[in-house]
Scaffold this active site. Structure first.
Site, mmCIF file in Angstrom:
data_model
loop_
_atom_site.group_PDB
_atom_site.id
_atom_site.type_symbol
_atom_site.label_atom_id
_atom_site.label_comp_id
_atom_site.label_asym_id
_atom_site.label_seq_id
_atom_site.Cartn_x
_atom_site.Cartn_y
_atom_site.Cartn_z
ATOM 1 N N HIS A 73 0.830 -1.212 0.000
ATOM 2 C CA HIS A 73 0.000 0.000 0.000
ATOM 3 C C HIS A 73 0.868 1.266 0.000
ATOM 4 O O HIS A 73 0.550 2.224 -0.705
ATOM 5 C CB HIS A 73 -0.967 -0.001 1.178
ATOM 6 C CG HIS A 73 -1.894 -1.191 1.169
ATOM 7 N ND1 HIS A 73 -2.612 -1.591 2.261
ATOM 8 C CD2 HIS A 73 -2.197 -2.080 0.182
ATOM 9 C CE1 HIS A 73 -3.326 -2.663 1.956
ATOM 10 N NE2 HIS A 73 -3.079 -2.987 0.698
ATOM 11 N N HIS A 115 -9.625 -1.613 -4.582
ATOM 12 C CA HIS A 115 -8.482 -1.980 -3.750
ATOM 13 C C HIS A 115 -7.535 -2.925 -4.489
ATOM 14 O O HIS A 115 -6.310 -2.824 -4.348
ATOM 15 C CB HIS A 115 -8.899 -2.591 -2.412
ATOM 16 C CG HIS A 115 -7.687 -2.848 -1.566
ATOM 17 N ND1 HIS A 115 -7.080 -1.846 -0.834
ATOM 18 C CD2 HIS A 115 -6.900 -3.936 -1.443
ATOM 19 C CE1 HIS A 115 -5.989 -2.331 -0.271
ATOM 20 N NE2 HIS A 115 -5.853 -3.603 -0.615
ATOM 21 N N ASP A 169 -3.533 -2.461 -5.076
ATOM 22 C CA ASP A 169 -2.490 -3.478 -4.870
ATOM 23 C C ASP A 169 -1.672 -3.694 -6.140
ATOM 24 O O ASP A 169 -0.447 -3.836 -6.094
ATOM 25 C CB ASP A 169 -3.131 -4.824 -4.484
ATOM 26 C CG ASP A 169 -3.537 -4.897 -3.014
ATOM 27 O OD1 ASP A 169 -3.050 -4.085 -2.200
ATOM 28 O OD2 ASP A 169 -4.353 -5.786 -2.694
ATOM 29 N N HIS A 195 -1.264 -10.931 -5.335
ATOM 30 C CA HIS A 195 0.127 -10.447 -5.273
ATOM 31 C C HIS A 195 1.108 -11.344 -6.020
ATOM 32 O O HIS A 195 1.955 -10.865 -6.767
ATOM 33 C CB HIS A 195 0.567 -10.330 -3.815
ATOM 34 C CG HIS A 195 -0.243 -9.347 -3.033
ATOM 35 N ND1 HIS A 195 -0.233 -7.999 -3.316
ATOM 36 C CD2 HIS A 195 -1.092 -9.512 -1.995
ATOM 37 C CE1 HIS A 195 -1.043 -7.377 -2.467
ATOM 38 N NE2 HIS A 195 -1.580 -8.275 -1.666
#
Ligand SMILES: [Zn+2]
Length: 300
Positions: A86, A262, A266, A289
């Protein structure tokens, strides 16, 4: 493209997510060409860890929940820094190419789960242009990375980076949990298909993307709690969504498509592990991720 750093140091403090500690970070100005680097300020003599994909230890599967750097054989696991995505996202979106991030603990604070606090602190500290330029990485042939179907959805996760003739980039994220919720779930919910896109405007990032909070499904939250994770956070402090309806528990959404926003936040943070801007059009579908790390490895 210009290089930029902070005009003065920024300090941000709050609880962490995966480690039950309070934590703080200080983001300091750095010289042109230094890149973004992290260092554990709580460990004497801890080395600086460049915020590039080579610093991400291998072995993270598709369920990797956060981005960790350091902890490889050369650095030592105890010197790793967790949940950098973040603050990395905020730095990249505000055009910061060079900075030293000191972390007082094993993990960057989670704040409210969004990047808004980092954006605010960096802007208060000021963004300063410095000498030199940064060359974007221009993607030639299309690069695609893919995961086996993510849990429950039966559909693969995928990220594609395609050639773009004009300068700049576009990053798009497609969130879609609808298959996981069965054919009967036809109504629009925060977890049904939504696509969000960003083309590099910092103001747009600050207002539309940075405030979007991290989230998890109720079933995941229950599993994490059984594993002893997040003992210090309640549903008011952490966005938990009902698996079936997508409705937030004891909480309200900031945007109807906050989860997709969001995931884009990321994506921006993880793509910054390239260490330089990208000239490409990137479309991510259901990815997390680990898959973004894989794309960055392929592009590096
Ligand atoms: Zn996140």
């Amino acid at each position: 493209m210009f290089r930029s750093t902070l005009a003065s140091a920024a300090r941000i403090e709050g609880p962490a997510l995966f480690t039950p500690v309070r934590s703080s970070v200080e983001i300091h100005p750095a010289e042109a060409g230094a890149g973004v680097r992290f260092r554990r300020a709580d460990i004497a003599g801890a080395p600086e860890i460049p915020a590039v994909v080579a610093s991400v230890p291998g072995g993270g599967g598709p369920r990797t929940r956060n981005t960790v750097i350091g902890g490889g054989a050369s650095v030592g696991a105890q010197q790793a820094v967790q949940t950098i995505e973040h603050v990395m996202s905020a730095l990249a979106a505000l055009g910061i190419t060079d900075a030293l991030v000191l972390v007082h603990g094993p993990e960057v604070p989670i704040l409210d789960g969004s990047a808004a606090g980092f954006v605010r602190a960096i802007r208060e500290a000021g963004v300063r242009r410095i000498e030199g330029a940064v060359e974007p990485l221009v993607v030639g042939a299309t690069v695609t990375v893919e995961d086996a179907p993510t849990t429950g959805t039966g559909m693969p996760a995928r990220i594609t980076a395609t050639r773009r003739e004009r300068p700049g980039f576009s990053f798009a994220y497609e969130l879609d949990y609808s298959a996981a919720r069965g054919a009967g779930a036809m109504e629009a919910t925060p977890l049904s298909r939504s696509v969000v896109r960003w083309e590099g405007d910092p103001e747009e990032y600050a207002t539309r993307i940075a405030p979007a909070r991290t989230f998890c499904l109720k079933s995941e939250a229950e599993m994490f709690r059984k594993l002893g994770m997040f003992p210090h956070l309640t549903q008011k402090e952490m966005l938990v969504l009902d698996d079936a309806t997508g409705a937030p528990l004891e909480n309200e959404l900031r945007f109807p498509d906050e989860p997709a926003r969001h995931k884009l936040l990321d994506l921006i943070g993880d793509l910054a592990l390239l260490g330089r801007p990208l000239q490409a059009d990137v479309v991510a579908t259901r990815s997390g991720h680990a898959l973004t790390h894989e794309l960055v490895r392929r592009l590096s």
